[in-house]
Design a protein around this motif. Structure first.
Motif, PDB file in Angstrom:
ATOM      1  N   LYS A 143     -23.140  -5.277 -26.800  1.00 59.75           N
ATOM      2  CA  LYS A 143     -22.744  -5.564 -25.418  1.00 59.75           C
ATOM      3  C   LYS A 143     -21.470  -6.405 -25.319  1.00 59.75           C
ATOM      4  O   LYS A 143     -20.963  -6.602 -24.228  1.00 59.75           O
ATOM      5  N   CYS A 144     -20.972  -6.924 -26.433  1.00 59.75           N
ATOM      6  CA  CYS A 144     -19.743  -7.736 -26.353  1.00 59.75           C
ATOM      7  C   CYS A 144     -18.586  -6.829 -25.935  1.00 59.75           C
ATOM      8  O   CYS A 144     -18.201  -5.939 -26.680  1.00 59.75           O
ATOM      9  N   PRO A 145     -18.019  -7.056 -24.759  1.00 60.60           N
ATOM     10  CA  PRO A 145     -16.986  -6.135 -24.260  1.00 60.60           C
ATOM     11  C   PRO A 145     -15.670  -6.255 -25.029  1.00 60.60           C
ATOM     12  O   PRO A 145     -14.813  -5.385 -24.911  1.00 60.60           O
ATOM     13  N   ALA A 146     -15.525  -7.314 -25.821  1.00 62.32           N
ATOM     14  CA  ALA A 146     -14.273  -7.515 -26.556  1.00 62.32           C
ATOM     15  C   ALA A 146     -14.401  -7.135 -28.033  1.00 62.32           C
ATOM     16  O   ALA A 146     -13.458  -7.348 -28.799  1.00 62.32           O
ATOM     17  N   LYS A 147     -15.550  -6.595 -28.416  1.00 60.28           N
ATOM     18  CA  LYS A 147     -15.804  -6.215 -29.818  1.00 60.28           C
ATOM     19  C   LYS A 147     -15.508  -7.392 -30.754  1.00 60.28           C
ATOM     20  O   LYS A 147     -14.914  -7.241 -31.827  1.00 60.28           O
ATOM     21  N   ALA A 148     -15.923  -8.577 -30.319  1.00 62.48           N
ATOM     22  CA  ALA A 148     -15.576  -9.790 -31.072  1.00 62.48           C
ATOM     23  C   ALA A 148     -16.587 -10.146 -32.154  1.00 62.48           C
ATOM     24  O   ALA A 148     -16.264 -10.869 -33.094  1.00 62.48           O
ATOM     25  N   LEU A 149     -17.830  -9.668 -32.006  1.00 65.80           N
ATOM     26  CA  LEU A 149     -18.880 -10.008 -32.982  1.00 65.80           C
ATOM     27  C   LEU A 149     -19.030  -8.878 -33.989  1.00 65.80           C
ATOM     28  O   LEU A 149     -19.042  -7.705 -33.611  1.00 65.80           O
ATOM     29  N   SER A 150     -19.157  -9.232 -35.258  1.00 64.83           N
ATOM     30  CA  SER A 150     -19.342  -8.208 -36.287  1.00 64.83           C
ATOM     31  C   SER A 150     -20.513  -8.558 -37.191  1.00 64.83           C
ATOM     32  O   SER A 150     -20.506  -9.600 -37.858  1.00 64.83           O
ATOM     33  N   SER A 181     -19.950 -12.593 -37.854  1.00 59.04           N
ATOM     34  CA  SER A 181     -18.631 -13.225 -37.797  1.00 59.04           C
ATOM     35  C   SER A 181     -18.058 -13.028 -36.396  1.00 59.04           C
ATOM     36  O   SER A 181     -18.460 -12.116 -35.665  1.00 59.04           O
ATOM     37  N   LEU A 182     -17.139 -13.906 -36.036  1.00 59.94           N
ATOM     38  CA  LEU A 182     -16.542 -13.861 -34.698  1.00 59.94           C
ATOM     39  C   LEU A 182     -15.032 -13.755 -34.826  1.00 59.94           C
ATOM     40  O   LEU A 182     -14.404 -14.557 -35.523  1.00 59.94           O
ATOM     41  N   ASP A 183     -14.450 -12.761 -34.157  1.00 63.53           N
ATOM     42  CA  ASP A 183     -12.997 -12.665 -34.044  1.00 63.53           C
ATOM     43  C   ASP A 183     -12.616 -13.526 -32.836  1.00 63.53           C
ATOM     44  O   ASP A 183     -12.827 -13.136 -31.679  1.00 63.53           O
ATOM     45  N   LYS A 223     -10.259 -12.030 -30.141  1.00 64.39           N
ATOM     46  CA  LYS A 223     -10.901 -11.063 -29.254  1.00 64.39           C
ATOM     47  C   LYS A 223     -11.872 -11.766 -28.308  1.00 64.39           C
ATOM     48  O   LYS A 223     -11.988 -11.409 -27.143  1.00 64.39           O
ATOM     49  N   CYS A 224     -12.569 -12.774 -28.816  1.00 64.26           N
ATOM     50  CA  CYS A 224     -13.494 -13.512 -27.939  1.00 64.26           C
ATOM     51  C   CYS A 224     -12.713 -14.192 -26.811  1.00 64.26           C
ATOM     52  O   CYS A 224     -13.190 -14.246 -25.676  1.00 64.26           O
ATOM     53  N   SER A 225     -11.507 -14.676 -27.116  1.00 62.58           N
ATOM     54  CA  SER A 225     -10.701 -15.308 -26.054  1.00 62.58           C
ATOM     55  C   SER A 225     -10.380 -14.317 -24.948  1.00 62.58           C
ATOM     56  O   SER A 225     -10.255 -14.700 -23.780  1.00 62.58           O
ATOM     57  N   ILE A 226     -10.238 -13.058 -25.317  1.00 63.16           N
ATOM     58  CA  ILE A 226      -9.978 -12.036 -24.294  1.00 63.16           C
ATOM     59  C   ILE A 226     -11.139 -12.008 -23.286  1.00 63.16           C
ATOM     60  O   ILE A 226     -10.928 -11.972 -22.069  1.00 63.16           O
ATOM     61  N   GLY A 227     -12.386 -12.048 -23.803  1.00 58.87           N
ATOM     62  CA  GLY A 227     -13.534 -12.063 -22.903  1.00 58.87           C
ATOM     63  C   GLY A 227     -13.649 -13.383 -22.172  1.00 58.87           C
ATOM     64  O   GLY A 227     -13.787 -13.429 -20.940  1.00 58.87           O
ATOM     65  N   HIS A 228     -13.561 -14.424 -22.948  1.00 62.12           N
ATOM     66  CA  HIS A 228     -13.706 -15.806 -22.510  1.00 62.12           C
ATOM     67  C   HIS A 228     -12.763 -16.167 -21.353  1.00 62.12           C
ATOM     68  O   HIS A 228     -13.150 -16.818 -20.400  1.00 62.12           O
ATOM     69  N   VAL A 241     -15.808 -15.948 -17.523  1.00 61.70           N
ATOM     70  CA  VAL A 241     -16.145 -14.623 -17.010  1.00 61.70           C
ATOM     71  C   VAL A 241     -16.767 -13.667 -18.024  1.00 61.70           C
ATOM     72  O   VAL A 241     -16.802 -12.478 -17.786  1.00 61.70           O
ATOM     73  N   CYS A 242     -17.243 -14.148 -19.147  1.00 60.37           N
ATOM     74  CA  CYS A 242     -17.781 -13.184 -20.101  1.00 60.37           C
ATOM     75  C   CYS A 242     -19.225 -13.534 -20.431  1.00 60.37           C
ATOM     76  O   CYS A 242     -20.128 -13.271 -19.654  1.00 60.37           O
ATOM     77  N   ALA A 243     -19.447 -14.149 -21.593  1.00 57.20           N
ATOM     78  CA  ALA A 243     -20.794 -14.581 -21.995  1.00 57.20           C
ATOM     79  C   ALA A 243     -21.801 -13.442 -22.028  1.00 57.20           C
ATOM     80  O   ALA A 243     -22.992 -13.651 -21.798  1.00 57.20           O
ATOM     81  N   ALA A 244     -21.338 -12.213 -22.290  1.00 55.47           N
ATOM     82  CA  ALA A 244     -22.282 -11.101 -22.444  1.00 55.47           C
ATOM     83  C   ALA A 244     -23.194 -11.337 -23.641  1.00 55.47           C
ATOM     84  O   ALA A 244     -24.316 -10.828 -23.690  1.00 55.47           O
ATOM     85  N   CYS A 245     -22.715 -12.130 -24.612  1.00 57.99           N
ATOM     86  CA  CYS A 245     -23.552 -12.444 -25.780  1.00 57.99           C
ATOM     87  C   CYS A 245     -24.731 -13.323 -25.367  1.00 57.99           C
ATOM     88  O   CYS A 245     -25.779 -13.294 -26.002  1.00 57.99           O
ATOM     89  N   ILE A 246     -24.587 -14.112 -24.296  1.00 53.56           N
ATOM     90  CA  ILE A 246     -25.722 -14.878 -23.783  1.00 53.56           C
ATOM     91  C   ILE A 246     -26.632 -13.944 -22.986  1.00 53.56           C
ATOM     92  O   ILE A 246     -27.839 -13.871 -23.202  1.00 53.56           O
TER      93      ILE A 246
END
Ligand code: SF4
Ligand code: SF4
Length: 319
Positions: free
Chosen positions: A197-204, A223-225, A228-233, A296-301
């Motif tokens: 569900k991470c819209p930024a493909k930040a988690l691997s 791992s976290l990119d 890319k997470c900043s893009i969502g964040h 505006v993201c936090a889809a990982c939550i």
């Protein structure tokens, strides 16, 4: 006499939703810049207090209709108002019993222009350098060491009470308080909804970033990119992003760690954040009166919370 029970009962009265205590030897294998004893050399205990993020503050984001509630009540208000008040009362309570209490805030170590460890190093008695100020320990791992919860594959603190939906803060003290046991029963079941569900493909999940706290707990994490997470964040793929920002973000999200999807070199993390702070009005406005990260993201939550709820892995259903 100050006891853990006395402190916990008082803290609950002050609105604290979660409280756990770790003996400081649980940080024995931590790097010196992450060790609470680098702040208070004679520390004996670390107190973790936590506050729920209301389930309802995620709702409008899931509907795509209302984002401010999480930004304000689930983030800024907790960090700026709710937690400092309770944290101060915890510290005063401990000091009234003749011990010392050092508060460790969410904002700690951010005064150096947003960068960590920017100050001049103090010296030890033997002339060697201490870690440069400000130091900070890892909050999520700290909460696990205080027996408040566990780290999930999404790298977030998961608690039996609220899953991934809380914020935590700390008080370091020389009071020898009775520690809480480490939470052993697994909360994360490895479903990987957070990754999907991470819209930024930040988690691997393919590149794990595990942490072994020697003799205490083994933490398995994706791992976290961070770029890319900043893009969502910072709102780069949010409804508040203009078309050109969406195109900029997609080029990075669909690229690799070094190269954008169109073959150009990827901007640095700092460049990504500066661009989004400048070009996404929501992020800019949030900074004007509080601060913007995680707006505006936090889809990982949200995806994790929904999964834990659906599968009955929380103590209480939260939907
Ligand atoms: S905050 Fe958003 S972009 Fe970052 S890991 Fe979570 S879901 Fe992905
Ligand atoms: S979404 Fe699933 S895999 Fe991810 S942290 Fe939650 S339980 Fe673990």
């Amino acid at each position: 006499m100050l006891t853990s029970k006395l402190l916990k009962d008082a803290a609950r009265e002050w609105g604290v939703d979660l409280i756990g205590i770790g003996s400081v030897d649980r940080w024995d294998s931590a790097p010196v810049e992450n060790d609470p004893r680098t702040i208070m050399p004679n520390a004996k205990s670390v107190i973790c207090i936590g506050f729920r993020i209301h389930r309802g503050s995620h709702r409008g984001i899931e509907e795509g209709t209302y984002f401010s509630s999480y930004t304000m009540t689930g983030f800024a208000d907790l960090n700026n108002i709710i937690a400092p008040n309770a944290q101060r009362r915890v510290a005063s309570f401990v000091e009234d019993y003749g011990f010392e209490a050092a508060t460790v805030m969410y904002h700690a170590n951010r005064f150096g222009g947003g960068k960590y460890n920017t100050g001049r190093a103090a010296l030890n008695a033997d002339g060697t350098e201490k870690p440069r100020p400000d130091i900070l320990f890892n909050f999520r791992i700290g909460a696990a060491l205080c027996g408040v919860g566990q780290i999930g594959l999404n790298r977030l603190l998961l608690t039996p009470e609220f899953g991934p939906s809380q914020r935590v803060y700390f008080v370091i003290t020389d009071a020898p308080l009775e520690p809480d046991p480490i939470v052993e029963s697994p909360i994360c079941d490895g479903c990987l909804e957070c990754v999907r569900k991470c819209p930024a493909k930040a988690l691997s999940a393919k590149e794990p970033d595990d942490v072994d706290v020697t003799g205490v707990v083994n933490i398995r994490r994706c791992s976290l990119d961070t770029g890319k997470c900043s893009i969502g964040h910072y709102g780069g793929i949010s409804p508040f992003a203009p078309e050109e920002v969406l195109a900029y973000s997609k080029n990075i999200v669909d690229g690799s760690a070094t190269t954008c999807a169109d073959g150009s070199p990827r901007p640095t993390d700092d460049e990504i954040v500066s661009y989004l702070r400048e070009n996404v009005q929501y992020t800019k406005s949030a900074y004007d009166f509080t601060y913007g990260p995680a707006v505006v993201c936090a889809a990982c939550i949200r995806s994790c919370l929904a999964h834990l709820d659906k599968t009955g892995r929380l103590e209480k259903k939260r939907v």
